[in-house]
Design an enzyme around this catalytic site. Structure first.
Site, PDB file in Angstrom:
ATOM      1  N   ILE B  30     -38.138 -76.076   1.413  1.00  9.38           N
ATOM      2  CA  ILE B  30     -37.707 -77.402   1.852  1.00  9.38           C
ATOM      3  C   ILE B  30     -36.298 -77.413   2.420  1.00  9.38           C
ATOM      4  O   ILE B  30     -35.953 -78.322   3.152  1.00  9.38           O
ATOM      5  CB  ILE B  30     -37.846 -78.477   0.760  1.00  9.38           C
ATOM      6  CG1 ILE B  30     -37.144 -78.058  -0.517  1.00  9.38           C
ATOM      7  CG2 ILE B  30     -39.304 -78.776   0.496  1.00  9.38           C
ATOM      8  CD1 ILE B  30     -37.110 -79.161  -1.543  1.00  9.38           C
ATOM      9  N   GLN B  32     -32.776 -74.694   3.735  1.00 12.77           N
ATOM     10  CA  GLN B  32     -32.142 -73.387   3.791  1.00 12.77           C
ATOM     11  C   GLN B  32     -30.666 -73.570   4.054  1.00 12.77           C
ATOM     12  O   GLN B  32     -30.278 -74.005   5.126  1.00 12.77           O
ATOM     13  CB  GLN B  32     -32.772 -72.553   4.898  1.00 12.77           C
ATOM     14  CG  GLN B  32     -32.209 -71.161   4.959  1.00 12.77           C
ATOM     15  CD  GLN B  32     -32.700 -70.381   6.157  1.00 12.77           C
ATOM     16  OE1 GLN B  32     -33.239 -70.959   7.108  1.00 12.77           O
ATOM     17  NE2 GLN B  32     -32.505 -69.082   6.139  1.00 12.77           N
ATOM     18  N   GLY B  33     -29.861 -73.284   3.068  1.00  9.48           N
ATOM     19  CA  GLY B  33     -28.417 -73.384   3.242  1.00  9.48           C
ATOM     20  C   GLY B  33     -27.843 -72.013   3.524  1.00  9.48           C
ATOM     21  O   GLY B  33     -28.581 -71.053   3.749  1.00  9.48           O
ATOM     22  N   GLU B  35     -26.222 -70.265   1.373  1.00 10.59           N
ATOM     23  CA  GLU B  35     -26.254 -69.418   0.201  1.00 10.59           C
ATOM     24  C   GLU B  35     -27.630 -69.324  -0.432  1.00 10.59           C
ATOM     25  O   GLU B  35     -27.970 -68.290  -1.004  1.00 10.59           O
ATOM     26  CB  GLU B  35     -25.253 -69.958  -0.824  1.00 10.59           C
ATOM     27  CG  GLU B  35     -24.773 -68.877  -1.753  1.00 10.59           C
ATOM     28  CD  GLU B  35     -23.948 -69.430  -2.891  1.00 10.59           C
ATOM     29  OE1 GLU B  35     -23.322 -70.482  -2.720  1.00 10.59           O
ATOM     30  OE2 GLU B  35     -23.947 -68.807  -3.952  1.00 10.59           O
ATOM     31  N   LEU B  37     -32.022 -70.619  -0.730  1.00 10.46           N
ATOM     32  CA  LEU B  37     -33.231 -71.223  -0.191  1.00 10.46           C
ATOM     33  C   LEU B  37     -33.806 -72.112  -1.290  1.00 10.46           C
ATOM     34  O   LEU B  37     -33.793 -71.732  -2.454  1.00 10.46           O
ATOM     35  CB  LEU B  37     -34.253 -70.147   0.175  1.00 10.46           C
ATOM     36  CG  LEU B  37     -33.763 -69.070   1.132  1.00 10.46           C
ATOM     37  CD1 LEU B  37     -34.791 -67.964   1.253  1.00 10.46           C
ATOM     38  CD2 LEU B  37     -33.523 -69.686   2.491  1.00 10.46           C
ATOM     39  N   VAL B  38     -34.292 -73.281  -0.903  1.00 11.48           N
ATOM     40  CA  VAL B  38     -34.830 -74.202  -1.892  1.00 11.48           C
ATOM     41  C   VAL B  38     -36.318 -74.407  -1.627  1.00 11.48           C
ATOM     42  O   VAL B  38     -36.706 -74.763  -0.513  1.00 11.48           O
ATOM     43  CB  VAL B  38     -34.067 -75.540  -1.868  1.00 11.48           C
ATOM     44  CG1 VAL B  38     -34.669 -76.496  -2.881  1.00 11.48           C
ATOM     45  CG2 VAL B  38     -32.595 -75.314  -2.158  1.00 11.48           C
ATOM     46  N   LYS B  69     -34.752 -72.665  -6.773  1.00 12.20           N
ATOM     47  CA  LYS B  69     -33.593 -72.336  -5.938  1.00 12.20           C
ATOM     48  C   LYS B  69     -33.397 -70.831  -5.964  1.00 12.20           C
ATOM     49  O   LYS B  69     -33.277 -70.233  -7.039  1.00 12.20           O
ATOM     50  CB  LYS B  69     -32.358 -73.051  -6.477  1.00 12.20           C
ATOM     51  CG  LYS B  69     -31.146 -72.883  -5.601  1.00 12.20           C
ATOM     52  CD  LYS B  69     -30.036 -73.837  -5.996  1.00 12.20           C
ATOM     53  CE  LYS B  69     -28.813 -73.581  -5.150  1.00 12.20           C
ATOM     54  NZ  LYS B  69     -27.718 -74.494  -5.433  1.00 12.20           N
ATOM     55  N   ASP B 182     -19.027 -80.148  -3.978  1.00 12.28           N
ATOM     56  CA  ASP B 182     -19.675 -80.472  -2.700  1.00 12.28           C
ATOM     57  C   ASP B 182     -20.373 -81.828  -2.810  1.00 12.28           C
ATOM     58  O   ASP B 182     -21.568 -81.944  -2.546  1.00 12.28           O
ATOM     59  CB  ASP B 182     -20.678 -79.365  -2.344  1.00 12.28           C
ATOM     60  CG  ASP B 182     -21.243 -79.522  -0.935  1.00 12.28           C
ATOM     61  OD1 ASP B 182     -20.585 -80.191  -0.122  1.00 12.28           O
ATOM     62  OD2 ASP B 182     -22.333 -78.998  -0.665  1.00 12.28           O
TER      63      ASP B 182
END
Lengths: 368, 283
Positions: B30, B32-33, B35, B37-38, B69, B182
């Site tokens: 859902i 992708q940052g 650092e 993946l979710v 995560k 954040d």
């Protein structure tokens, strides 16, 4: 936020001479810009007429002090300007403006170069253009590599910043909270008594290639920022132990060498830099990375950045030592860009400043 | 979230999840940052699926599915350094989550962790992000009434209570000396409770840290302010005022020391606003 200003571009060739001396390199460069053939086409690549540099090198174990560096610049600047003119083969009359580094950097060296710039500006009757050193690096990197809108990692002896463009300014996304990455490497080179010729960072890189064992060091990324001073203190302590006769051993029983220390230091601090760059890329949605500044010559840093960029489906842009390391041509280039939009620095405003942030400069020449 | 999903599908070479997971479970990427993946999973990581229908619904186990995560290995860094960082960060995130859960802050309940693989399982929060929710509210209000005065009244009726609650939730976090690192309007999720009311939940503790400094908390608030200004520029000021109202009220419930803490943070926030997040400095 200022509205986007559209400026008419000059329809003729323009030439600038740039003087750089914010640290231990004195650089003089002459550059020529060509007008666009028609409105919609790209600007033709700039022509480098001359790019000369002279570096103040100190003995091993010593750094460069502001006063001595300024003295070096004062004694070489006339010679370098003459050489640059001769190499370019253009008459003084053809030069449009005199560009110089207004900051950031070391005070005394900046001042001596600014005096030289003012002098030739008055002698030749050409306008002065003060340039931000960091913007000079970024613009030159963009010009040489052709990267259009990259995330910029600016790494040198005095600066460590991750920069992205937005609304006519280069905005700082992350930076070092204490010392710069180049400063960290230089000072470790001093601890190890590695020669400063051609540069301490280059010699560390060569030693690091022979390193095999990774020594665990502190890793300090704080959000988008990094901190280097703790790492330096830690590894300095290790090095002093080893030189003091207290040997350290790796897991496989072999002694830790200074090559291993150089290797571990590079691996750790470069991983930190790549990490914050990746964060900025994810944040702004860019796939290009441009590395500028003296530490940008390091091939290991370029390699690590390349792997990261590849995994994100992007590419890394880097230049070689001619443009990575401080030089006059980048000052001439960025100054000429500003000159073409009508920017001038009057004699009264030509004082230089040690603190001059990248995001203070309004980029009239970019309108994307 | 849709944009993120699209981006995630577009990129070709995704770092691979351990095979035993991707083959055994139906996981949907859902976001992708930089650092992590979710992934979303309907099934619980270790409870058998046959249980799910009758048992899970009558137990405290989350019925809204689960989030996985994953911090993939970063091939650019030295393998030893990579392993050390993945383990350390995964553990510290889980510790923060657990600590906050015990303290009664609304965070996703964590289910399982595998620090060496960089995996955290937690409950999925079913609800819109604060960003999406405010956008929806603004749109609705704009449709319903046309003059600015009655719009303000409507915002005061709907948006204000939620933002006050969000501020209150953040104050709990800061009171425990936890700094999120954040705080954005996407990292605040609104969970619909059984009675229909909304409950703010704080997610993503990847950058969180323990800190007693008022400065760090002020920066947390400042980052959130910037997020409001960039995603809801029309009424950002009003929203921030409401949020801080709830934030201060949250501290007000504590003893004298809590009020003192709040005052210190507000003082720092003023200073941070003036200079921005960055100090004017050179290295």
């Amino acid at each position: 936020m200022p509205s986007r200003i559209q400026v008419p571009e000059p329809e003729r060739e323009t030439i600038a001479i740039g003087l750089e001396g914010s640290a231990n390199k004195l650089g003089v460069g002459i550059i020529r810009h060509f007008p666009r053939p028609n409105k919609n086409s790209h600007r033709p690549p700039a022509q480098i007429l001359s790019n000369i540099r002279h570096t103040y090198i100190t003995p091993p174990g010593e750094g460069f002090l502001p006063r001595d560096t300024a003295k070096h610049h004062r004694s070489y600047v006339v010679k370098l300007v003459q050489q640059a003119l001769k190499q370019s083969g253009i008459p003084i009359d053809d030069i449009d403006c005199v560009c110089f580094t207004q900051g950031p950097g070391m005070g005394a060296p900046l001042q001596s170069v600014a005096i030289a710039a003012r002098t030739i500006s008055l002698m030749w009757d050409k306008p002065l253009v003060g340039v931000n050193h960091c913007v000079g690096h970024i613009e030159m990197g963009r010009e040489i590599t052709g990267a259009t809108n990259p995330v910029v990692l600016y790494v040198s002896g005095g600066n460590t910043q991750v920069i992205a463009y937005s609304h006519q300014r280069y905005r700082i996304f992350g930076e070092t909270l204490d010392i710069a990455v180049g400063n960290c490497l230089d000072r470790f080179a001093r601890t190890l008594h590695i020669p400063n010729d051609p540069s301490p960072g280059y010699n560390i890189e060569q030693l690091a290639r022979k390193g095999k064992h990774y020594v665990e060091l502190p890793y300090t990324v704080k959000g988008m920022d990094v901190s280097m001073s703790g790492i330096l203190a830690f590894i300095d302590g290790l090095a002093n132990d080893i030189f003091g006769g207290k040997a350290k051993y790796a897991d496989d029983g072999s002694e830790i060498t200074r090559e291993d220390l150089c290797f571990s230091l590079q691996e750790t601090i470069f991983a930190m830099l790549v990490e914050i760059t990746e964060r900025a890329m994810a944040h702004v949605g860019s796939q290009q990375v441009l590395i500028v500044g003296g530490v940008g010559c390091n091939e290991r840093l370029q390699e690590m950045m390349g792997i990261m960029a590849r995994d994100r489906g992007g590419a890394v842009y880097a230049t070689d030592e001619r443009f990575c390391i401080d030089n006059g041509i980048m000052i001439a280039h960025a100054g000429l860009l500003a000159y073409e939009t009508g920017y001038r620095t009057s004699l009264e405003d030509s004082v230089c400043t040690q603190r001059f942030r990248t995001d203070e400069v309004f980029l009239a020449w970019r309108n994307d | 979230m849709n944009d993120d999903r699209k981006k995630a599908e577009d990129s070709e070479a995704l770092p691979a999840l351990p095979k035993y997971l991707s083959e055994a479970l139906d996981l949907k990427l859902i976001s992708q940052g930089a650092e992590a993946l979710v992934y979303f999973s309907k099934a619980h990581p270790y409870l058998p699926a046959t249980l799910s229908s009758d048992v899970i619904h009558n137990s405290p186990i989350s019925p809204a599915g689960y989030i996985l995560k994953f911090r993939p290995p970063k091939p650019y860094r030295h393998a030893l350094l990579d392993a050390q960082l993945t383990k350390h960060r995964t553990l510290s995130e889980v510790r923060s989550l657990y600590k906050m859960m015990l303290a009664g802050v609304h965070v996703p309940m964590f289910v399982a962790v595998d620090p060496r693989q960089g995996l955290i399982w937690m409950e999925n929060i079913d609800g819109p992000s604060l960003k999406k929710w405010i956008w929806g509210q603004e749109e609705e209000i704009e449709k319903k009434v046309s003059d600015e005065d009655s719009r303000l009244t409507m915002r005061e009726q709907t948006v204000k209570p939620t933002l006050v609650a969000v501020g209150h939730e953040i104050s709990k976090l800061h009171f425990m000396d936890m700094v999120h690192g954040d705080l954005t309007t996407s990292n605040l999720v609104l969970r619909r409770k059984d009675d229909g009311s909304l409950e703010p939940v704080i997610i993503d503790f990847g950058l969180s840290q323990q800190s007693t400094l008022p400065e760090d908390k002020a920066v947390d608030l400042y980052v959130l302010e910037r997020a409001f200004i960039s995603t809801h520029p029309m009424h950002a000021e009003e929203y921030i005022t409401w949020l801080l109202e709830g934030y201060l009220a949250g501290f007000g419930q504590g003893k004298k020391t809590a009020k003192f803490k709040a005052r210190e943070i507000m003082k720092k926030l003023e200073a941070v606003r003036l200079r921005g997040r960055k100090r004017s400095m050179v290295g």
